[in-house]
Design a protein around this motif. Structure first.
Motif, short mmCIF file in Angstrom:
data_model
loop_
_atom_site.label_atom_id
_atom_site.label_comp_id
_atom_site.label_asym_id
_atom_site.label_seq_id
_atom_site.Cartn_x
_atom_site.Cartn_y
_atom_site.Cartn_z
N ALA A 74 7.30 24.97 53.32
CA ALA A 74 6.25 24.75 52.31
C ALA A 74 5.06 24.00 52.90
CB ALA A 74 6.83 23.99 51.12
N GLN A 75 5.36 22.99 53.74
CA GLN A 75 4.27 22.19 54.33
C GLN A 75 3.38 23.01 55.26
OE1 GLN A 75 6.65 19.05 55.91
NE2 GLN A 75 6.89 18.06 53.91
N HIS A 76 3.93 24.09 55.83
CA HIS A 76 3.12 24.96 56.69
C HIS A 76 2.26 25.94 55.88
CE1 HIS A 76 5.51 23.55 60.11
NE2 HIS A 76 4.68 24.17 60.90
N GLY A 77 2.32 25.84 54.54
CA GLY A 77 1.47 26.69 53.70
C GLY A 77 2.09 28.02 53.33
N HIS A 78 3.39 28.18 53.60
CA HIS A 78 4.05 29.44 53.23
C HIS A 78 4.66 29.32 51.84
CE1 HIS A 78 3.41 30.58 57.35
NE2 HIS A 78 4.08 29.52 57.78
N GLU A 79 5.05 30.45 51.30
CA GLU A 79 5.71 30.46 50.00
C GLU A 79 7.23 30.35 50.17
OE1 GLU A 79 5.49 34.11 47.77
OE2 GLU A 79 6.33 33.16 45.97
N VAL A 80 7.83 29.40 49.47
CA VAL A 80 9.30 29.31 49.42
C VAL A 80 9.76 30.06 48.18
CG1 VAL A 80 11.28 27.78 49.11
CG2 VAL A 80 9.41 27.11 50.65
N ALA A 81 10.57 31.09 48.40
CA ALA A 81 11.13 31.88 47.29
C ALA A 81 12.66 31.89 47.46
CB ALA A 81 10.55 33.28 47.29
N SER A 82 13.34 32.54 46.52
CA SER A 82 14.80 32.43 46.45
C SER A 82 15.50 33.71 46.93
CB SER A 82 15.20 32.15 45.00
OG SER A 82 16.56 32.42 44.79
N HIS A 83 16.53 33.51 47.74
CA HIS A 83 17.39 34.63 48.17
C HIS A 83 18.75 34.50 47.47
CE1 HIS A 83 18.45 37.98 50.58
NE2 HIS A 83 19.05 37.37 51.57
N GLY A 84 18.76 33.77 46.32
CA GLY A 84 20.02 33.49 45.64
C GLY A 84 20.77 32.37 46.37
N TYR A 85 21.95 32.05 45.88
CA TYR A 85 22.70 30.96 46.50
C TYR A 85 23.73 31.43 47.53
CZ TYR A 85 25.50 26.91 47.41
OH TYR A 85 26.15 25.91 48.07
N ALA A 86 24.61 32.35 47.14
CA ALA A 86 25.80 32.62 47.96
C ALA A 86 25.79 33.95 48.69
CB ALA A 86 27.05 32.56 47.07
N HIS A 87 24.66 34.68 48.66
CA HIS A 87 24.54 35.95 49.36
C HIS A 87 25.64 36.95 48.98
CE1 HIS A 87 23.17 38.65 52.64
NE2 HIS A 87 22.06 37.96 52.51
N GLU A 88 25.89 37.02 47.68
CA GLU A 88 26.82 38.04 47.18
C GLU A 88 26.01 39.22 46.64
OE1 GLU A 88 30.90 36.51 45.35
OE2 GLU A 88 29.15 35.81 44.26
N LEU A 89 26.43 40.43 46.96
CA LEU A 89 25.73 41.60 46.43
C LEU A 89 25.76 41.56 44.91
CD1 LEU A 89 27.10 44.44 48.74
CD2 LEU A 89 25.13 42.94 49.09
N ILE A 90 24.65 41.96 44.29
CA ILE A 90 24.63 41.94 42.82
C ILE A 90 25.64 42.94 42.27
CG2 ILE A 90 23.18 42.22 40.78
CD1 ILE A 90 20.88 41.29 42.31
N THR A 91 25.89 43.98 43.04
CA THR A 91 26.83 45.03 42.59
C THR A 91 28.25 44.50 42.41
OG1 THR A 91 26.87 45.64 44.93
CG2 THR A 91 25.61 47.05 43.46
N VAL A 92 28.58 43.33 42.97
CA VAL A 92 29.93 42.78 42.75
C VAL A 92 29.90 41.55 41.83
CG1 VAL A 92 30.73 43.59 45.00
CG2 VAL A 92 29.91 41.24 44.79
#
Ligand SMILES: [Zn+2]
Length: 299
Positions: A74-92
């Motif tokens: 964030a301090q470098h001026g980039h956007e912090v967005a979310s990749h979810g918490y546990a990296h589980e496929l939504i299909t499961v």
């Protein structure tokens, strides 16, 4: 051409990738060698050197263990967005488990950077027709945009149910959902030798000859379409430990890792990139943090 494009990175460990996932390996995540700090710092250095800005979809699991790294992004001026918490496929996942996952990740990230997290990307682009229930949940949890629909896929039916046709801005689409509007920023596709290829993972960035890749990307720009490029942090790490897995998965994951950094620097000289947040902002009304429930889509 003076189009503005979007460059995105999924910030995750080399052992988080779906191709190498298993219940056994998941149990050992804490014992495996962590390399995300050094690869992401390398990434930040390349972006700084070439004056590029990007969206970083950070996994909540990583953010908990590397809080200063998230703050540095964030301090470098980039956007912090979310990749979810546990990296589980939504299909499961069930809808309630998905809600818990995206809420937990957003909370961790916002506490670290002290600013709203607007964007979400699902592991392995797994929002499809079968998992379109995820869209209204994202809106209800305060996300303004998603970047998880695989390219070349028709929009999931839930997104079309209300208010007729979705709006579009470049390759971005404004989706009406039962909970409000949500922007979708799908990864770009390019036409190469008559075949339409996705720019979402699969190692395209390392596998294709660079000249061919560049010509294809320029063609997308000439046609007036902004690019949404997707890379993973471990793609800048040629020395990562090798894991057992299927031959094709190993090929996609490990081939030409040493080329990523140089290619990325070249790409940053060829195109102008901004975070997705900034590309959407001129056509959205972003409500204040904490009260955000709906994006007003214009354009
Ligand atoms: Zn991922």
């Amino acid at each position: 051409m003076n189009l503005i494009h979007c460059l995105t990175f999924d910030i995750e460990e080399h052992f988080h990738v779906t191709a190498f996932d298993s219940p056994m390996r998941r149990r050992h995540w804490n014992q495996l060698e962590s390399r995300v700090q050094q690869t992401t710092e390398r990434l930040l250095a390349v972006l700084e050197q070439e004056h590029g800005r990007a969206t970083f979809f950070v996994l909540g699991w990583v953010a908990e263990r590397h809080p200063r790294l998230v703050q540095a992004i964030a301090q470098h001026g980039h956007e912090v967005a979310s990749h979810g918490y546990a990296h589980e496929l939504i299909t499961v996942q069930t809808p309630s488990r998905f809600r818990e996952d995206v809420r937990r990740a957003k909370g961790i990230l916002e506490d670290l950077i002290g600013a709203p997290v607007l964007g979400y990307r699902a592991p392995s682009f797994t929002i499809t027709a079968e998992t379109s229930w995820a869209f209204p949940i994202l809106v209800e949890e305060g996300y303004h945009y998603d970047s998880s629909v695989p390219p070349n896929q028709p929009l999931p039916p839930t997104a079309r149910r209300r208010n007729g046709k979705p709006g579009t801005v470049g390759s971005f689409q404004c989706l009406p959902t039962d909970a409000g509007m949500l922007w979708e920023a799908p990864p770009s596709t390019v036409q190469i030798a008559g075949v339409r290829m996705s720019l979402a993972g699969d190692g395209y960035f390392r596998l294709l000859p660079y000249g061919l890749l560049l010509r294809s990307l320029k063609r997308v720009e000439t046609d007036g379409h902004p690019l949404v490029m997707c890379l993973r942090s471990w793609e800048l790490d040629p020395d990562q430990p090798r894991m057992r897995g299927r031959l094709l998965s190993r090929l996609r994951h490990y081939v030409n890792l040493h080329k990523t950094e140089g290619r990325l620097a070249c790409l940053l000289r060829e195109f102008r990139f901004v975070p997705i947040r900034d590309a959407i902002a001129p056509v959205s009304v972003l409500t204040p943090w904490g009260t955000a429930r709906q994006v007003a889509c214009k354009g």
